[in-house]
Design a protein around this motif. Structure first.
Motif, PDB file in Angstrom:
ATOM      1  N   GLN A  27       0.838  -1.196   0.000  1.00 33.80           N
ATOM      2  CA  GLN A  27       0.000   0.000   0.000  1.00 33.80           C
ATOM      3  C   GLN A  27       0.874   1.247   0.000  1.00 33.80           C
ATOM      4  OE1 GLN A  27      -2.345  -0.813   3.519  1.00 33.80           O
ATOM      5  NE2 GLN A  27      -4.022  -1.696   2.323  1.00 33.80           N
ATOM      6  N   GLY A  28       2.019   1.156   0.710  1.00 30.11           N
ATOM      7  CA  GLY A  28       2.946   2.268   0.753  1.00 30.11           C
ATOM      8  C   GLY A  28       3.545   2.575  -0.591  1.00 30.11           C
ATOM      9  N   MET A  29       3.798   1.549  -1.406  1.00 30.86           N
ATOM     10  CA  MET A  29       4.338   1.771  -2.745  1.00 30.86           C
ATOM     11  C   MET A  29       3.374   2.582  -3.598  1.00 30.86           C
ATOM     12  SD  MET A  29       6.045  -1.948  -3.528  1.00 30.86           S
ATOM     13  CE  MET A  29       6.223  -1.635  -5.278  1.00 30.86           C
ATOM     14  N   LEU A  30       2.104   2.234  -3.550  1.00 29.17           N
ATOM     15  CA  LEU A  30       1.102   2.970  -4.321  1.00 29.17           C
ATOM     16  C   LEU A  30       0.979   4.400  -3.805  1.00 29.17           C
ATOM     17  CD1 LEU A  30      -0.984   2.898  -6.566  1.00 29.17           C
ATOM     18  CD2 LEU A  30      -2.661   2.018  -4.926  1.00 29.17           C
ATOM     19  N   ASP A  31       1.006   4.554  -2.493  1.00 30.02           N
ATOM     20  CA  ASP A  31       0.962   5.889  -1.891  1.00 30.02           C
ATOM     21  C   ASP A  31       2.190   6.699  -2.308  1.00 30.02           C
ATOM     22  OD1 ASP A  31      -0.067   7.909   0.063  1.00 30.02           O
ATOM     23  OD2 ASP A  31       1.813   7.425   1.071  1.00 30.02           O
ATOM     24  N   ASN A  32       3.358   6.053  -2.330  1.00 26.74           N
ATOM     25  CA  ASN A  32       4.589   6.743  -2.720  1.00 26.74           C
ATOM     26  C   ASN A  32       4.520   7.272  -4.136  1.00 26.74           C
ATOM     27  OD1 ASN A  32       5.913   6.361  -0.291  1.00 26.74           O
ATOM     28  ND2 ASN A  32       6.895   4.468  -0.920  1.00 26.74           N
ATOM     29  N   VAL A  33       4.124   6.409  -5.079  1.00 27.44           N
ATOM     30  CA  VAL A  33       4.124   6.831  -6.482  1.00 27.44           C
ATOM     31  C   VAL A  33       3.108   7.944  -6.715  1.00 27.44           C
ATOM     32  CG1 VAL A  33       2.481   5.118  -7.356  1.00 27.44           C
ATOM     33  CG2 VAL A  33       4.248   6.019  -8.869  1.00 27.44           C
ATOM     34  N   MET A  34       1.978   7.903  -6.002  1.00 30.75           N
ATOM     35  CA  MET A  34       0.980   8.956  -6.150  1.00 30.75           C
ATOM     36  C   MET A  34       1.475  10.273  -5.542  1.00 30.75           C
ATOM     37  SD  MET A  34      -1.408   7.924  -8.002  1.00 30.75           S
ATOM     38  CE  MET A  34      -2.373   9.425  -7.792  1.00 30.75           C
ATOM     39  N   ARG A  35       2.182  10.190  -4.417  1.00 31.26           N
ATOM     40  CA  ARG A  35       2.731  11.409  -3.810  1.00 31.26           C
ATOM     41  C   ARG A  35       3.822  12.006  -4.699  1.00 31.26           C
ATOM     42  NH1 ARG A  35       3.924   9.984   2.428  1.00 31.26           N
ATOM     43  NH2 ARG A  35       4.733  12.130   2.423  1.00 31.26           N
ATOM     44  N   GLN A  36       4.632  11.164  -5.286  1.00 32.25           N
ATOM     45  CA  GLN A  36       5.661  11.645  -6.216  1.00 32.25           C
ATOM     46  C   GLN A  36       5.020  12.314  -7.434  1.00 32.25           C
ATOM     47  OE1 GLN A  36       7.628   7.932  -6.909  1.00 32.25           O
ATOM     48  NE2 GLN A  36       8.790   7.984  -4.990  1.00 32.25           N
ATOM     49  N   PHE A  37       3.996  11.667  -7.974  1.00 30.65           N
ATOM     50  CA  PHE A  37       3.273  12.198  -9.132  1.00 30.65           C
ATOM     51  C   PHE A  37       2.612  13.532  -8.797  1.00 30.65           C
ATOM     52  CE2 PHE A  37      -1.088  12.319 -11.037  1.00 30.65           C
ATOM     53  CZ  PHE A  37      -0.724  12.731 -12.315  1.00 30.65           C
ATOM     54  N   ASN A  38       1.920  13.595  -7.678  1.00 32.34           N
ATOM     55  CA  ASN A  38       1.212  14.820  -7.305  1.00 32.34           C
ATOM     56  C   ASN A  38       2.175  15.970  -7.007  1.00 32.34           C
ATOM     57  OD1 ASN A  38      -1.493  13.935  -7.553  1.00 32.34           O
ATOM     58  ND2 ASN A  38      -1.360  12.870  -5.596  1.00 32.34           N
ATOM     59  N   HIS A  39       3.306  15.645  -6.390  1.00 31.79           N
ATOM     60  CA  HIS A  39       4.306  16.675  -6.077  1.00 31.79           C
ATOM     61  C   HIS A  39       4.822  17.325  -7.355  1.00 31.79           C
ATOM     62  CE1 HIS A  39       7.602  18.780  -4.183  1.00 31.79           C
ATOM     63  NE2 HIS A  39       8.505  18.075  -4.847  1.00 31.79           N
ATOM     64  N   ALA A  40       5.210  16.507  -8.334  1.00 34.21           N
ATOM     65  CA  ALA A  40       5.714  17.041  -9.601  1.00 34.21           C
ATOM     66  C   ALA A  40       4.612  17.763 -10.366  1.00 34.21           C
ATOM     67  CB  ALA A  40       6.304  15.915 -10.447  1.00 34.21           C
TER      68      ALA A  40
END
Length: 429
Positions: free
Chosen positions: A13-26
């Motif tokens: 679940q953390g992996m999915l959260d990570n990629v979404m946070r990275q995407f949203n940040h950029a």
């Protein structure tokens, strides 16, 4: 047991959260078009298949396989298939998204996908794995294809796995269609249409990115100490090329444990040992076993996490002493871990750049099959180095221009290319 399962669930679940946070940040930094943001924030297709396979003892087991197709705005879906107990829909979603950013950053005419089977392959014989693979391929059916979705090897899969998939897929086609389907998978054995150099492409790319980073910062790799988590295809080749550059391998960690020798570990001797012991490093005579919890805190210059996701976290990042983290795996550093590393001045070469040599090599194989060409090894490696250098220089330039870290710069480049495609093509209808 329950605690372990819950920990693995949180990691996925953390992996999915990570990629979404990275995407949203950029996306926030570049002011991404809101309509494009909605599209890129979700997957296109998600396939879950359950299929029976007869085991060697005559009993039947039912397996669960996944294929998530995130985006194909730039070209056919592209991404690996892994055989691992942690494979599930959330893990596949995260990994598929990372593949989209990876192919876009590399400037390839490909999209992103990922999948696999929830299985511990060490529990099955070679003949059972062949039947499992072939039945999974049949279950996927026309959801994969040379111009639709092109799988490749990943964790616990290899060239042989791809050969089984190729043969099964081609067997479902009419005789006059078979010759045009050779590029349905990449990472095949050379004798079955694979490309020279594909076996080392990911590890070579990790090494190149470390070398580019070192050159950019005026650092010599001679006598630099490095540690590697995961000694499979990626970890081995990255270590081999770094050793040839004069760097010194001092520790390796895999599922069997951690081995350490501050005076240096011979890459080839360790590989020979692993080859004789179920591909595990435990028991290697020229190094001592140490507590695996100490691995990331070892005194070294270069750290290469080349195993699974979410290995460097807020819990262990503060103890890392390396100058640079080179992400050979997908998503090995979570958002909190990276924040700590950047505050400490540790550079992070992001996965979508650092391990993109694999998908670039896969693209070269796909292109050769499609065009009926055969490239020599030196040609493949030269093209790979040129492509990676272009990506690395672009990331460093954007990082400098926008005053952001390397991962954010890489995401910006990848997302802007996709945004441009949607702006130019429009949204159907």
């Amino acid at each position: 047991m329950i605690a372990k399962e819950e920990k693995e669930k949180q990691k996925k679940q953390g992996m999915l959260d990570n990629v979404m946070r990275q995407f949203n940040h950029a996306s926030d930094i570049i002011g991404l078009n809101q309509n494009v943001r909605k599209i890129l924030g979700i997957t296109n297709n998600e396939l879950v298949v359950h299929f029976p396979v007869k085991m060697d003892n005559g009993e039947v087991e039912v397996f669960t396989g996944y294929r998530v197709q995130h985006n194909n705005a730039l070209g056919p879906y592209k991404g690996g298939l892994r055989y691992h107990p942690t494979v599930d829909i959330d893990a596949a979603r995260a990994l598929a998204m990372w593949m989209t950013w990876k192919t876009s950053l590399a400037g390839l005419p490909l999209g992103g996908a990922k999948g696999g089977i929830q299985i511990d392959p060490s529990r099955y014989s070679a003949s059972e794995l062949e039947r499992i693979t072939r039945r999974f391929t049949f279950a996927l059916g026309d959801n994969i294809g040379p111009e639709l979705d092109i799988p490749a090897p990943d964790v616990n899969t290899n060239a042989q796995t791809m050969a089984w998939i190729l043969d099964t897929y081609m067997s479902t086609k009419s005789p006059n269609e078979r010759s045009s389907n050779l590029h349905v998978v990449t990472g095949k054995p050379v004798g079955a249409g694979g490309s020279e150099g594909r076996d080392r492409a990911t590890g070579y790319g990790v090494y190149l990115c470390i070398k580019f980073w070192a050159d950019h910062n005026g650092i010599s790799l001679e006598n630099r100490k490095f540690i590697v988590q995961g000694f499979g295809n990626v970890g081995y080749w990255a270590s081999r090329f770094l050793e040839e550059e004069g760097a010194v391998l001092i520790a390796v960690q895999d599922a069997s444990g951690t081995v350490y020798n501050d005076r240096g570990i011979s890459v080839e001797k360790l590989r020979a040992h692993a080859g004789e012991h179920d591909n595990m490093v435990q028991g290697f005579g020229d190094a001592e076993p140490i507590d695996s919890e100490l691995f990331f805190g070892l005194d070294c210059d270069i750290c290469i996490p080349a195993a699974l996701g979410n290995q460097i976290t807020g819990n262990n990042a503060s103890g890392i002493k390396a100058l640079v983290i080179a992400e050979g795996a997908n998503g090995p550093t979570d958002v909190e871990g990276e924040r700590i590393l950047l505050e400490k001045g540790v550079a992070v070469i992001p996965d979508i750049l650092c391990n993109s040599g694999g998908v670039i090599g896969s693209y070269f194989e796909w292109l050769q099959n499609r065009n009926g060409e055969i490239w020599q090894l030196d040609e493949v490696m030269a093209k790979l180095e040129k492509k990676l250098k272009e990506s690395f220089d672009r990331v460093m330039r954007v990082a400098s221009e926008r005053n952001v870290d390397m991962r954010t710069a890489a995401f910006i480049i990848a997302i802007e290319r996709l945004e441009q495609a949607y702006r130019q093509r429009g949204i159907f209808p």
